[in-house]
Design a protein around this motif. Sequence first.
Motif, PDB file in Angstrom:
ATOM      1  N   ASP A  66       0.845  -1.196   0.000  1.00 49.06           N
ATOM      2  CA  ASP A  66       0.000   0.000   0.000  1.00 49.06           C
ATOM      3  C   ASP A  66       0.884   1.252   0.000  1.00 49.06           C
ATOM      4  N   THR A  67       0.852   2.031   1.067  1.00 46.28           N
ATOM      5  CA  THR A  67       1.648   3.268   1.094  1.00 46.28           C
ATOM      6  C   THR A  67       2.860   3.151   2.019  1.00 46.28           C
ATOM      7  N   GLN A 242      -7.862  -6.358  10.158  1.00 48.80           N
ATOM      8  CA  GLN A 242      -8.334  -5.828   8.894  1.00 48.80           C
ATOM      9  C   GLN A 242      -9.780  -5.382   9.058  1.00 48.80           C
ATOM     10  N   THR A 411      -4.007  -8.743  -5.061  1.00 48.92           N
ATOM     11  CA  THR A 411      -5.064  -8.682  -4.054  1.00 48.92           C
ATOM     12  C   THR A 411      -5.331 -10.082  -3.533  1.00 48.92           C
TER      13      THR A 411
END
Length: 552
Positions: A66-67, A242, A411
Amino acid sequence: MSNWASFSLLHEKVTKYKTEYELEDYGDAFDWLALDAILGLGADEIEEAITDGAMDGGLDSVHIADTTVHIFNNKYTAEFDHTNKGFPETELTKILTTIDSIFSGQMNKTDVNDALWEKINEIWDGFRKGPLKFKIYLCSNKQKLNETAQKRFERSLEKHRVVEVYYLDLEDIVNKILERKYNKVDGKITFVEKQYFDRSDAGLKGVVATISAVDLVKLIQDPSDENNVIDDVFNENVRVYQPGNKINKRIRATALSETNHEFWYLNNGITIVCEKCDFVPSRSPRVTLTNFQIVNGGQTTHTLFDAYKENKEKLENVLLLVRICETRDNKISEKISETTNSQTPVNTRDLHANDEIQRKLEEEFSSLGYYYERKKNQYQYEPKELRLDNELLGQIYLAYYLDKPSEAKNTKSLIFGDYYDVIFDDKVVSSKRMLLPYKLFLPVNQMKSEIQSKKRKKLPISEKDAFVSRATFHILNVARYISEFHGLDLTDIKTIKKVVDKAISLIGDVTKTERKKRKDLYTHDKFFKETQTNSLIREYVVKQLENGHVKI
């Protein structure tokens, strides 16, 4: 001083990686172990993350999630006598130079090996989308950097503001492997009225009780920041929470619903292990917990915490079960942790591990001589070539049969999430159906490993090699269309090779076209991550097949 038992344990683990993955030396194997132990990556992700080799700029591994950009510099010695030496400070200069060049954009392809160059371009692409967070891990089975060197290193990174540094030595890494590293935390809860039952057995004490969700939230609330939980209460489990997955969404919805009084009946509750559970029997006793850990129910606890932040009043009606086990015996604590599945993070894969279809597949594969792993490393001591990871098989199935190669690569949560019932449909799935694309995957994955090795060593690679390592699952998908169109037998090794080569050739045609269209904006990494790439390649391949341009 280094501990021999810790060294021996770690060295055995590293040796296993070296042997199992046919790695060149112990240093390469330590790269793999660090990524697995600290980030929990699978083999395919590790292969892509490693940049160690000639001209690696001090960055042995780079994993982008992700980031967040995770950067590793690893140093390993196979000699116990050398473990008392310090982490080499010369590595810091190389790391700083590379980090500065990445942030400034002043890096040329000729400065680094191809594996690292790909990662740098991926980081630059991330910069264009928004800020990134960097985490640097200096890992070694030697001694940590001295405090002066650490401060100097961190001061040099302060200008980038988004960088965190973690120093891990022999004991730290062993603790990661054992998943036992946490700080002691004490707390207080209140049992609801007289809804509790306790018993004692030879040094053990147990209590089953009802508590309020609000009380649980306050038990784990960080006193220095009420918007966060105390991470140490969950050991490593906090990393896998999550909030967006289906199970946690259902927990949250129940807790905030008009019928949230049903929560006690619908939820399994939580398990707490502690050194001491102290209370005076009475109506609604106040209970003191010493050195407690929530070893089961971490997802429930985190979700209730988020629900509390959203609507405190609503959560007042929510009650849940708690089981408290008091013991000072670490071995007993370990058994409780193990049997309640706490030390392994509870994720959607784990929650499906005991599904009937998973057990059926395991039994079916065993008849064929394979070890089907319903859980990660379930058969870790069996031969590598006979172990079949159900997550990887799910990825392959998603790419091959369901025409979603980009999703299969990027994913993985879909495997045990939105596509679980489709992939593991007991009306369709079988060991042989899963094995067919897996046997295609093996030679493609071998090619990928060889290409990644060339990139790290800065050896020349062809244009075909440049994209193959990024297109593994797309190659499988195209191979299916070719084999089905021509009615080919994919149990034959020679046929598999021909089909794979043709698939690579067709995908190569598409990449050439896209490169011309996008020019400098094109990268293989970006192209094969995009979901629209699935249909773009598929449409081209189908057209070539129908026009008779694909010969085998």
